[in-house]
Design an enzyme around this catalytic site. Structure first.
Site, short mmCIF file in Angstrom:
data_model
loop_
_atom_site.label_atom_id
_atom_site.label_comp_id
_atom_site.label_asym_id
_atom_site.label_seq_id
_atom_site.Cartn_x
_atom_site.Cartn_y
_atom_site.Cartn_z
N ASN A 286 27.72 68.02 -19.18
CA ASN A 286 28.03 68.91 -18.06
C ASN A 286 29.43 69.50 -18.16
O ASN A 286 29.70 70.57 -17.61
CB ASN A 286 27.91 68.15 -16.73
CG ASN A 286 26.49 67.78 -16.39
OD1 ASN A 286 25.62 67.79 -17.26
ND2 ASN A 286 26.25 67.44 -15.14
N ASP B 253 24.89 67.45 -10.88
CA ASP B 253 23.74 66.73 -11.44
C ASP B 253 22.50 67.63 -11.50
O ASP B 253 21.57 67.34 -12.26
CB ASP B 253 23.43 65.48 -10.62
CG ASP B 253 24.62 64.54 -10.55
OD1 ASP B 253 25.20 64.26 -11.61
OD2 ASP B 253 24.97 64.09 -9.45
N ASP C 81 26.74 62.87 -7.71
CA ASP C 81 26.19 61.51 -7.63
C ASP C 81 25.64 61.17 -6.25
O ASP C 81 25.97 60.13 -5.66
CB ASP C 81 27.25 60.49 -8.06
CG ASP C 81 27.58 60.59 -9.54
OD1 ASP C 81 26.80 61.24 -10.26
OD2 ASP C 81 28.58 60.01 -9.98
N ASN D 32 21.74 58.26 -20.76
CA ASN D 32 22.97 57.58 -21.17
C ASN D 32 22.98 56.15 -20.64
O ASN D 32 22.43 55.88 -19.58
CB ASN D 32 24.19 58.34 -20.63
CG ASN D 32 24.61 59.46 -21.55
OD1 ASN D 32 24.65 59.29 -22.76
ND2 ASN D 32 24.92 60.61 -20.98
N ALA E 52 11.60 63.17 -13.34
CA ALA E 52 11.45 64.21 -12.31
C ALA E 52 12.53 64.06 -11.25
O ALA E 52 12.28 64.26 -10.06
CB ALA E 52 10.06 64.13 -11.69
N GLY E 53 13.73 63.71 -11.71
CA GLY E 53 14.86 63.57 -10.81
C GLY E 53 15.57 64.89 -10.60
O GLY E 53 15.08 65.96 -10.99
N ALA E 54 16.76 64.82 -10.01
CA ALA E 54 17.51 66.02 -9.66
C ALA E 54 17.75 66.92 -10.86
O ALA E 54 17.60 68.15 -10.78
CB ALA E 54 18.84 65.62 -9.03
N TYR F 83 58.65 74.95 3.98
CA TYR F 83 58.20 74.28 5.21
C TYR F 83 58.86 74.99 6.40
O TYR F 83 59.03 76.20 6.39
CB TYR F 83 58.51 72.78 5.13
CG TYR F 83 57.77 71.95 6.15
CD1 TYR F 83 56.38 72.03 6.27
CD2 TYR F 83 58.46 71.10 6.99
CE1 TYR F 83 55.71 71.29 7.22
CE2 TYR F 83 57.79 70.34 7.95
CZ TYR F 83 56.41 70.44 8.07
OH TYR F 83 55.75 69.70 9.00
N LYS G 186 36.25 63.42 -12.95
CA LYS G 186 35.78 64.79 -12.79
C LYS G 186 36.95 65.71 -12.47
O LYS G 186 37.06 66.82 -12.99
CB LYS G 186 34.76 64.83 -11.66
CG LYS G 186 33.85 66.04 -11.66
CD LYS G 186 32.66 65.77 -12.52
CE LYS G 186 31.65 66.87 -12.44
NZ LYS G 186 30.43 66.54 -13.21
#
Length: 448
Positions: A336, A173, A148, A305, A206-208, A50, A105
């Site tokens: 993932n 995702d 998300d 899920n 047909a999502g992400a 420092y 995560k």
């Protein structure tokens, strides 16, 4: 009756982690913390770490901005950014309620990738504010993991940030799910002896995730004309003008389904070689009779899920050769976590400025190759997270591809990247194990 007993056992097993999770999260008060990485032998050391010593380091960075990677932890830091608008299968539960997921995560990043990741849960759901927040966070981080965020804004947020940021931005995702799914798909095709360019694929949802999966599949060699995608309103086709509000979905409506098939899941799966479902939890979303209508030796990815769109044994009874789910208690889990720790390890180590789709494909190929051809079988098409050597391999592969595509500041070889990643990840795992043995991470009585 046997089947009902199986279902009851699986549902009970699916609920058990949730019950234990409450107790363990309370016990540990979260899953990650900040600890020093430099030695502190006496308080005199703070004159170096420092003031006043640190001023010399600051001035060096002021004169040469790239030295921030040499002098600080920026190059090993990732921000996990979420607005809590689409958390797991829970929906819009908000920023505070999303914190346990983002901390989880961060734990995976550290243990599997040796990366210091920080949950950044935002008190806004406004698309422009999310974009601006990420952009002004760039000086502190080497990469950004979006997580998300609901659609359709997740598409524009990612696309904008990929163009306008000087550090890699990734939406797990989208790119994470797509990468690992493609890896599994590459090896599933080997099991049934079919080629990507010849097959017909039904995509349920047909999502992400599925939108990005479709994009990578097409880049990999699947003919878009042979993809039939289904959302809650039915099959995507050129007459679905309701999709114009989302560029990505409308583009798929125009570019896929060349034979103008209409209807729902049943019609999409008829004569399909494979189905990739990331939709609503089942069972029963995909029916046994739908699988029986598929082409010879079909592939079924049922990845919702906590319960897949169809139970694996039902899919096999209907003729499926390879069955994939998102659950760890079945063979062939698409997770993932097989992707992002190695991906970010690699891009951070070469100081990449972006993560391209072709880099994702290269990482998927490397992940697929972690199961040798002579070891691939219907119940084993992907490695599992406990095979930790896969992460340095994925890191090396994506790092080399970043160098090849000229989006990396450091030019390192595959071997150098592999050894670097292996050393960093090994150190991280060893630190965790040592802290557990020494009691610095307390032992809890609750176990799964």
């Amino acid at each position: 009756m046997k089947r009902n007993n199986n279902e009851e056992k699986l549902l009970t097993a699916a609920q058990k982690p949730s019950k234990i999770a409450k107790k363990l999260h309370s016990f540990y008060k979260g899953k990650v913390e900040v600890v020093p990485k430099c030695q502190v032998k006496s308080l005199n050391d703070f004159s170096i770490w420092y003031s006043p010593g640190v001023a010399a380091v600051c001035m060096d960075i002021y004169k040469n901005q790239e030295l921030v990677y040499e002098y600080t932890n920026k190059g090993n830091s990732v921000a996990i950014v979420s607005d809590g608008s689409r958390v797991l299968g829970l929906g819009d539960i908000g920023a505070k309620a999303s914190m346990p997921v983002m901390e989880g995560k961060a734990l995976l990043y550290k243990y599997l990738g040796g990366i210091d990741a920080y949950p950044i849960c935002l008190g806004t759901k406004d698309e422009k504010e999310i974009i601006q927040t990420v952009k002004i966070l760039q000086p502190s981080f080497g990469g950004i993991n979006l997580e998300d965020i609901s659609q359709p804004k997740c598409f524009s947020v990612l696309n904008t940030l990929r163009k306008e940021c000087s550090i890699p931005v990734w939406h797990d995702d989208q790119q994470g799910t797509a990468l690992v799914t493609l890896a599994g798909f590459i090896n599933a095709l080997k099991v049934v002896n079919k080629k990507a360019c010849d097959i017909k694929i039904a995509m349920i949802g047909a999502g992400a995730a599925n939108v990005c999966i479709a994009r990578l599949l097409i880049l990999y060699g699947v003919n878009p004309k042979n993809i039939v995608m289904v959302d809650v309103k039915g099959i995507l086709h050129k007459g679905r003008f309701d999709l114009k509000a989302c560029y990505e979905q409308w583009a798929l409506a125009l570019d896929t389904n060349a034979y103008d098939i209409r209807g729902g899941i049943k019609e999409a799966m008829t004569n399909a070689d494979a189905v990739i479902a990331l939709s609503s939890p089942g069972p029963g979303v995909i029916k046994k009779e739908y699988v029986s209508l598929m082409a010879k030796n079909p592939i079924v990815f049922a990845c919702a899920n906590p319960v897949p769109e169809i139970w694996p044994w039902q899919a096999k009874e209907a003729g499926a050769v390879v069955v994939v789910t998102g659950r760890s208690d079945f063979p062939n889990q698409v997770n993932n976590s097989l992707g992002f720790p190695g991906v970010f390890r690699g891009v951070l180590d070469v100081m990449a400025v972006t993560i391209t789709d072709t880099m994702c494909i290269m990482a998927a190929k490397e992940l697929a190759s972690c199961v040798p051809d002579n070891k691939i079988k219907p119940g084993k098409i992907l490695p599992t997270m406990d095979e930790w050597e896969i992460f340095p391999k994925v890191a090396a592969a994506i790092g080399v591809e970043a160098v090849k595509e000229k989006v990396a500041s450091k030019k390192l070889s595959y071997d150098k990247l592999y050894e670097t990643a292996k050393k960093i990840i090994g150190r991280s795992r060893h630190i965790t194990e040592t802290m557990m043995k020494k009691g610095y991470i307390q032992s809890a009585k609750y176990r799964i």
